[in-house]
Design a protein around this motif. Structure first.
Motif, short mmCIF file in Angstrom:
data_model
loop_
_atom_site.label_atom_id
_atom_site.label_comp_id
_atom_site.label_asym_id
_atom_site.label_seq_id
_atom_site.Cartn_x
_atom_site.Cartn_y
_atom_site.Cartn_z
N VAL A 24 0.83 -1.21 0.00
CA VAL A 24 0.00 0.00 0.00
C VAL A 24 0.87 1.26 0.00
O VAL A 24 0.59 2.23 -0.70
CB VAL A 24 -0.95 0.00 1.21
CG1 VAL A 24 -1.65 1.35 1.35
CG2 VAL A 24 -1.99 -1.11 1.06
N VAL A 25 1.95 1.23 0.79
CA VAL A 25 2.87 2.37 0.83
C VAL A 25 3.49 2.59 -0.55
O VAL A 25 3.60 3.71 -1.03
CB VAL A 25 3.97 2.16 1.88
CG1 VAL A 25 5.07 3.22 1.75
CG2 VAL A 25 3.37 2.21 3.28
N GLY A 26 3.90 1.49 -1.19
CA GLY A 26 4.49 1.60 -2.52
C GLY A 26 3.52 2.19 -3.52
O GLY A 26 3.88 3.09 -4.30
N ILE A 27 2.28 1.70 -3.51
CA ILE A 27 1.28 2.23 -4.43
C ILE A 27 0.97 3.68 -4.13
O ILE A 27 0.86 4.52 -5.04
CB ILE A 27 -0.01 1.38 -4.35
CG1 ILE A 27 0.26 -0.04 -4.85
CG2 ILE A 27 -1.14 2.02 -5.15
CD1 ILE A 27 -0.91 -0.99 -4.67
N GLY A 28 0.84 4.01 -2.84
CA GLY A 28 0.56 5.39 -2.45
C GLY A 28 1.67 6.34 -2.87
O GLY A 28 1.41 7.47 -3.31
N THR A 29 2.91 5.88 -2.75
CA THR A 29 4.05 6.71 -3.16
C THR A 29 4.03 6.96 -4.66
O THR A 29 4.25 8.08 -5.12
CB THR A 29 5.37 6.02 -2.76
OG1 THR A 29 5.38 5.80 -1.35
CG2 THR A 29 6.57 6.88 -3.14
N TRP A 30 3.75 5.91 -5.42
CA TRP A 30 3.69 6.05 -6.88
C TRP A 30 2.56 6.99 -7.29
O TRP A 30 2.75 7.86 -8.17
CB TRP A 30 3.49 4.68 -7.53
CG TRP A 30 3.44 4.76 -9.03
CD1 TRP A 30 4.49 4.79 -9.90
CD2 TRP A 30 2.26 4.84 -9.84
NE1 TRP A 30 4.03 4.89 -11.19
CE2 TRP A 30 2.67 4.92 -11.18
CE3 TRP A 30 0.89 4.85 -9.55
CZ2 TRP A 30 1.78 5.00 -12.25
CZ3 TRP A 30 -0.02 4.93 -10.60
CH2 TRP A 30 0.43 5.01 -11.91
N LEU A 31 1.39 6.86 -6.66
CA LEU A 31 0.26 7.73 -6.99
C LEU A 31 0.56 9.19 -6.66
O LEU A 31 0.19 10.10 -7.41
CB LEU A 31 -0.99 7.27 -6.24
CG LEU A 31 -1.60 5.93 -6.69
CD1 LEU A 31 -2.75 5.53 -5.78
CD2 LEU A 31 -2.05 6.01 -8.14
N ARG A 32 1.23 9.41 -5.52
CA ARG A 32 1.56 10.79 -5.14
C ARG A 32 2.55 11.41 -6.12
O ARG A 32 2.38 12.54 -6.55
CB ARG A 32 2.13 10.81 -3.73
CG ARG A 32 2.42 12.22 -3.23
CD ARG A 32 2.99 12.21 -1.83
NE ARG A 32 3.32 13.56 -1.41
CZ ARG A 32 4.00 13.85 -0.30
NH1 ARG A 32 4.39 12.87 0.50
NH2 ARG A 32 4.28 15.09 0.02
#
Length: 201
Positions: A24-32
């Motif tokens: 989730v952190v990885g996906i959130g970082t990419w989205l940001r």
């Protein structure tokens, strides 16, 4: 002592949740990062004077009216320093989250194996405490540099220094970091007490 079947299940569950949180952190970082770095420039949300607006939602199917307090601006030719601040803020946020997740997984794994007052747990709490105490304040500073750089590139103004009230948003996390640091101190003392007790046996 070998772990029971229930303990092995609990350990697997903790590991699974930890891996899920890391994803989730990885996906959130990419989205940001994707939301900030766009094809036509760097996007940044800034506060604006409150004003009524008319807009659409659901791909234009529904018209709504409301009050706007923020706007996202796009700027090209943003300075290298501002871009570095943006990247640094995003990376530090992701790093902090991943370090905390990893530390929690380590502590949970040790607890499930009956290893409570051990050096690994004390180190995990220490690292969590420092990360949660320092990273939020650094991120606030980096975001301020980034915002000023975007504003300057967009011709809005040179920006301003960090207002003290901006740091208050990070205070709950910082306070949590301090509390975790105190837990680390308690664990280190527990380790010493355990060694002294074992020496008396």
């Amino acid at each position: 002592m070998d772990a029971t079947r229930s303990e092995r299940t609990d350990a697997f569950t903790v590991l699974l949740y930890g891996l899920g949180a890391a994803v989730v952190v990885g996906i959130g970082t990419w989205l940001r990062a994707d939301a900030v770095f766009r094809d036509d420039g760097v996007a940044w949300t800034i506060p604006i004077d409150e004003q009524p607006i008319a807009a659409t939602i659901d791909s234009g199917e529904v018209a709504v009216e409301g009050i706007a307090r923020e706007a996202t601006i796009l700027a090209s030719d943003v300075s290298a320093g501002a871009v570095a601040a943006i990247v640094g803020g995003i990376a530090l946020w992701a790093l902090t989250a991943l370090v905390v997740i990893g530390a929690v997984m380590l502590v949970a794994s040790n607890f499930l194996r009956g290893r409570v007052f051990v050096r690994g747990n004390a180190l995990a709490f220490t690292i969590m405490g420092w990360m949660l105490s320092i990273a939020p304040l650094v991120i606030v500073g980096l975001d301020n540099v980034a915002r000023n750089g975007v504003l300057a590139a967009a011709g809005v103004g040179a920006g301003e220094t960090v207002h003290p009230i901006e740091f208050w948003a990070a205070i709950p996390v910082v306070a949590g970091g301090i509390a975790v640091g105190l837990i680390a101190v308690a664990f280190r003392r527990g380790i010493r007490l355990q060694k002294e007790t074992e020496g008396l046996v």
